[in-house]
Design a protein around this motif. Structure first.
Motif, mmCIF file in Angstrom:
data_model
loop_
_atom_site.group_PDB
_atom_site.id
_atom_site.type_symbol
_atom_site.label_atom_id
_atom_site.label_comp_id
_atom_site.label_asym_id
_atom_site.label_seq_id
_atom_site.Cartn_x
_atom_site.Cartn_y
_atom_site.Cartn_z
ATOM 1 N N SER A 205 0.829 -1.209 0.000
ATOM 2 C CA SER A 205 0.000 0.000 0.000
ATOM 3 C C SER A 205 0.859 1.254 0.000
ATOM 4 C CB SER A 205 -0.935 -0.005 1.213
ATOM 5 O OG SER A 205 -1.864 -1.061 1.119
ATOM 6 N N THR A 206 1.956 1.232 0.763
ATOM 7 C CA THR A 206 2.862 2.380 0.793
ATOM 8 C C THR A 206 3.451 2.647 -0.586
ATOM 9 O OG1 THR A 206 3.443 2.034 3.120
ATOM 10 C CG2 THR A 206 5.001 3.288 1.784
ATOM 11 N N VAL A 207 3.936 1.588 -1.250
ATOM 12 C CA VAL A 207 4.556 1.748 -2.562
ATOM 13 C C VAL A 207 3.523 2.126 -3.615
ATOM 14 C CG1 VAL A 207 5.792 0.534 -4.413
ATOM 15 C CG2 VAL A 207 6.441 0.171 -2.032
ATOM 16 N N GLY A 208 2.353 1.491 -3.555
ATOM 17 C CA GLY A 208 1.350 1.712 -4.581
ATOM 18 C C GLY A 208 0.593 3.015 -4.450
ATOM 19 N N LYS A 209 0.506 3.539 -3.216
ATOM 20 C CA LYS A 209 -0.343 4.710 -3.001
ATOM 21 C C LYS A 209 0.380 5.894 -2.371
ATOM 22 C CE LYS A 209 -4.100 1.433 -1.985
ATOM 23 N NZ LYS A 209 -5.069 0.965 -0.968
ATOM 24 N N GLY A 210 1.555 5.663 -1.758
ATOM 25 C CA GLY A 210 2.145 6.714 -0.936
ATOM 26 C C GLY A 210 3.395 7.374 -1.455
ATOM 27 N N ILE A 211 3.851 7.007 -2.682
ATOM 28 C CA ILE A 211 5.109 7.561 -3.195
ATOM 29 C C ILE A 211 4.859 8.574 -4.313
ATOM 30 C CG2 ILE A 211 7.370 7.032 -4.168
ATOM 31 C CD1 ILE A 211 6.976 5.985 -1.336
ATOM 32 N N ILE A 212 4.146 8.157 -5.353
ATOM 33 C CA ILE A 212 3.860 9.075 -6.462
ATOM 34 C C ILE A 212 2.389 8.969 -6.861
ATOM 35 C CG2 ILE A 212 6.212 8.837 -7.355
ATOM 36 C CD1 ILE A 212 4.999 7.231 -9.733
ATOM 37 N N ASP A 213 1.892 9.992 -7.540
ATOM 38 C CA ASP A 213 0.583 9.972 -8.191
ATOM 39 C C ASP A 213 0.821 10.065 -9.691
ATOM 40 O OD1 ASP A 213 -0.942 9.772 -5.916
ATOM 41 O OD2 ASP A 213 -1.308 11.928 -5.739
ATOM 42 N N ALA A 214 0.696 8.948 -10.374
ATOM 43 C CA ALA A 214 0.843 8.959 -11.828
ATOM 44 C C ALA A 214 -0.502 9.293 -12.455
ATOM 45 C CB ALA A 214 1.334 7.597 -12.313
ATOM 46 N N PRO A 215 -0.504 10.050 -13.551
ATOM 47 C CA PRO A 215 -1.776 10.381 -14.212
ATOM 48 C C PRO A 215 -2.457 9.142 -14.756
ATOM 49 C CG PRO A 215 0.085 11.035 -15.571
ATOM 50 C CD PRO A 215 0.647 10.621 -14.251
ATOM 51 N N GLN A 216 -3.762 9.196 -14.888
ATOM 52 C CA GLN A 216 -4.529 8.079 -15.418
ATOM 53 C C GLN A 216 -4.190 7.861 -16.897
ATOM 54 O OE1 GLN A 216 -7.078 5.998 -13.922
ATOM 55 N NE2 GLN A 216 -6.100 6.748 -12.073
ATOM 56 N N GLY A 217 -4.307 6.610 -17.320
ATOM 57 C CA GLY A 217 -4.161 6.301 -18.727
ATOM 58 C C GLY A 217 -2.758 5.898 -19.139
ATOM 59 N N SER A 218 -2.537 5.905 -20.439
ATOM 60 C CA SER A 218 -1.294 5.396 -21.016
ATOM 61 C C SER A 218 -0.062 6.159 -20.529
ATOM 62 C CB SER A 218 -1.370 5.467 -22.540
ATOM 63 O OG SER A 218 -2.445 4.680 -23.026
ATOM 64 N N HIS A 219 -0.190 7.478 -20.385
ATOM 65 C CA HIS A 219 0.953 8.272 -19.930
ATOM 66 C C HIS A 219 1.421 7.824 -18.543
ATOM 67 C CE1 HIS A 219 2.773 12.369 -18.705
ATOM 68 N NE2 HIS A 219 3.662 11.663 -19.361
ATOM 69 N N GLY A 220 0.477 7.587 -17.638
ATOM 70 C CA GLY A 220 0.824 7.129 -16.305
ATOM 71 C C GLY A 220 1.489 5.764 -16.321
ATOM 72 N N LEU A 221 1.050 4.891 -17.213
ATOM 73 C CA LEU A 221 1.648 3.555 -17.309
ATOM 74 C C LEU A 221 3.086 3.629 -17.797
ATOM 75 C CD1 LEU A 221 -1.444 1.724 -18.769
ATOM 76 C CD2 LEU A 221 -0.417 1.304 -16.529
ATOM 77 N N VAL A 222 3.381 4.559 -18.704
ATOM 78 C CA VAL A 222 4.752 4.753 -19.165
ATOM 79 C C VAL A 222 5.635 5.221 -18.002
ATOM 80 C CG1 VAL A 222 6.235 6.196 -20.635
ATOM 81 C CG2 VAL A 222 4.175 5.147 -21.577
ATOM 82 N N ILE A 223 5.093 6.072 -17.143
ATOM 83 C CA ILE A 223 5.847 6.556 -15.973
ATOM 84 C C ILE A 223 6.209 5.390 -15.055
ATOM 85 C CG2 ILE A 223 5.668 7.960 -13.871
ATOM 86 C CD1 ILE A 223 3.844 9.860 -15.523
ATOM 87 N N VAL A 224 5.231 4.515 -14.786
ATOM 88 C CA VAL A 224 5.478 3.356 -13.919
ATOM 89 C C VAL A 224 6.496 2.420 -14.569
ATOM 90 C CG1 VAL A 224 4.446 1.363 -12.777
ATOM 91 C CG2 VAL A 224 3.182 3.521 -12.903
ATOM 92 N N CYS A 225 6.353 2.187 -15.862
ATOM 93 C CA CYS A 225 7.273 1.298 -16.572
ATOM 94 C C CYS A 225 8.703 1.849 -16.544
ATOM 95 C CB CYS A 225 6.803 1.123 -18.017
ATOM 96 S SG CYS A 225 7.770 -0.082 -18.953
ATOM 97 N N ALA A 226 8.853 3.144 -16.749
ATOM 98 C CA ALA A 226 10.191 3.758 -16.715
ATOM 99 C C ALA A 226 10.818 3.617 -15.330
ATOM 100 C CB ALA A 226 10.096 5.225 -17.114
ATOM 101 N N GLY A 227 10.015 3.764 -14.284
ATOM 102 C CA GLY A 227 10.522 3.572 -12.930
ATOM 103 C C GLY A 227 11.044 2.159 -12.714
#
Length: 334
Positions: free
Chosen positions: A65-87
């Motif tokens: 929960s800390t990692v998934g909700k408490g570190i960053i807020d990625a935007p919804q949609g494809s752009h946010g998924l690219v951010i997570v993938c790059a991380g």
């Protein structure tokens, strides 16, 4: 299949690859001391560690929960998924670099650094208060607590067994190390598998497949547990040599003390605070704490210094690779 769904599947696959690299990178955390003292054979130790990692991954979701909700807020949609993938790419890259050089750096902090780096590159929201409270403070405290607690346990053992026959005591502690190594592996699963669960959950939220208030899906828990267990069984022999021999030549009582202290810190951080601490930092500092009770010169401080350097570099290095990965990938969703 639309782009968003394809990206979700891609991010899940990359997250499980990270989980696998986490397993073989951090296999040494649980078993290096037991193997170096000959309490367990390498293959038996790896099998035990893999099984306990799998079980540990099912013991809670606070760290996820800390990692998934408490570190960053990625935007919804494809752009946010690219951010997570790059991380994730940033974290995997740093894991492979430190594995190649045999440095026991933190997969946990590589993941946090990767998420921060991709978020910075994309101008996304970073919860700096969460980073400080759940990452930076535990990053500083956990090695100090591990060092101190391991030293205290070792002093207690030396006092309690001061009249014991050395040969009998060593044989007894070799058996005890089977339990302490199992406890360490269970704590590793509890901590590190949850970090991958958290990233997958973040990708599902960003992709619109779950709500942020939903529990972690069971298939995510099972997939993360399986990936880290397979990675653990694959082994991390380069890092095992560093932890098991190059910092200090351990005997069975010292190995037991280090593992008992480190596993205690892992459980306390995960269950008590939901803090994603580094199993690597914790066991390494515990080994140093045990060695320091013998004499300060017993610890090879030059090797320890190289490890600390890797600790310091982990978050910024993973962040840099993640930022570059974001710049290379974000054109796909523009």
């Amino acid at each position: 299949m639309d782009l968003s769904l394809a990206l979700v599947i891609g991010v899940v696959v990359v997250a499980l690859i990270f989980d696998y690299t986490n397993g073989f990178h951090d296999a040494a955390n649980a078993i290096a001391t037991s193997v170096s003292t000959r309490a367990l054979t390498p293959r038996a130790a790896l099998f035990m560690a893999a099984a306990m990692n799998f079980l540990g991954a099912h013991l809670g979701t606070q760290v996820a929960s800390t990692v998934g909700k408490g570190i960053i807020d990625a935007p919804q949609g494809s752009h946010g998924l690219v951010i997570v993938c790059a991380g994730l790419i940033g974290a995997i890259t740093w894991n492979m670099v430190t594995w190649y050089f045999g440095l026991p750096s933190s997969s946990s902090h590589a993941l946090i650094g990767g998420l921060i780096g991709s978020a910075l590159a994309s101008a996304s929201v970073i919860h700096w208060d969460g980073v400080v409270e759940k990452v930076v403070i535990p990053m500083i405290l956990s090695p100090l607590v591990g060092f101190t607690l391991a030293g205290a346990i070792m002093i207690g053992i030396l006092w309690a067994f001061r009249r014991a026959h050395p040969g009998k005591a060593n044989r007894g502690f070799r058996h005890a190390q089977t339990l302490s190594a199992a406890a360490m592996a269970l704590g590793h699963g509890l901590q590190d598998a949850q970090k991958t669960m958290g990233v997958i959950f973040l990708a599902l939220v960003v992709g619109g497949h779950v709500e942020e208030t939903d529990p972690i899906p069971q298939w995510v828990i099972l997939a993360a547990a399986t990936a880290i267990s397979l990675g653990t069984y694959a082994g991390g022999w380069r890092i095992m040599r560093t932890l098991g021999r190059r910092i200090i030549a351990l005997d069975p009582p010292q190995g037991f003390a280090a593992e008992a202290a480190a596993s205690t810190v892992l459980y306390g951080a995960a269950i008590g605070f939901g803090a994603p601490i580094s199993t690597t930092h914790t066991i390494t500092s515990a080994i140093m704490g045990v060695g320091a009770t013998k004499r300060l010169s017993a610890v090879r401080w030059g090797v320890a210094g190289n490890i600390v350097t890797a600790w310091i570099l982990t978050i910024p290095a993973a962040a840099l690779v993640a930022a570059l990965s974001y710049y290379a990938l974000h054109w796909m969703v523009e």
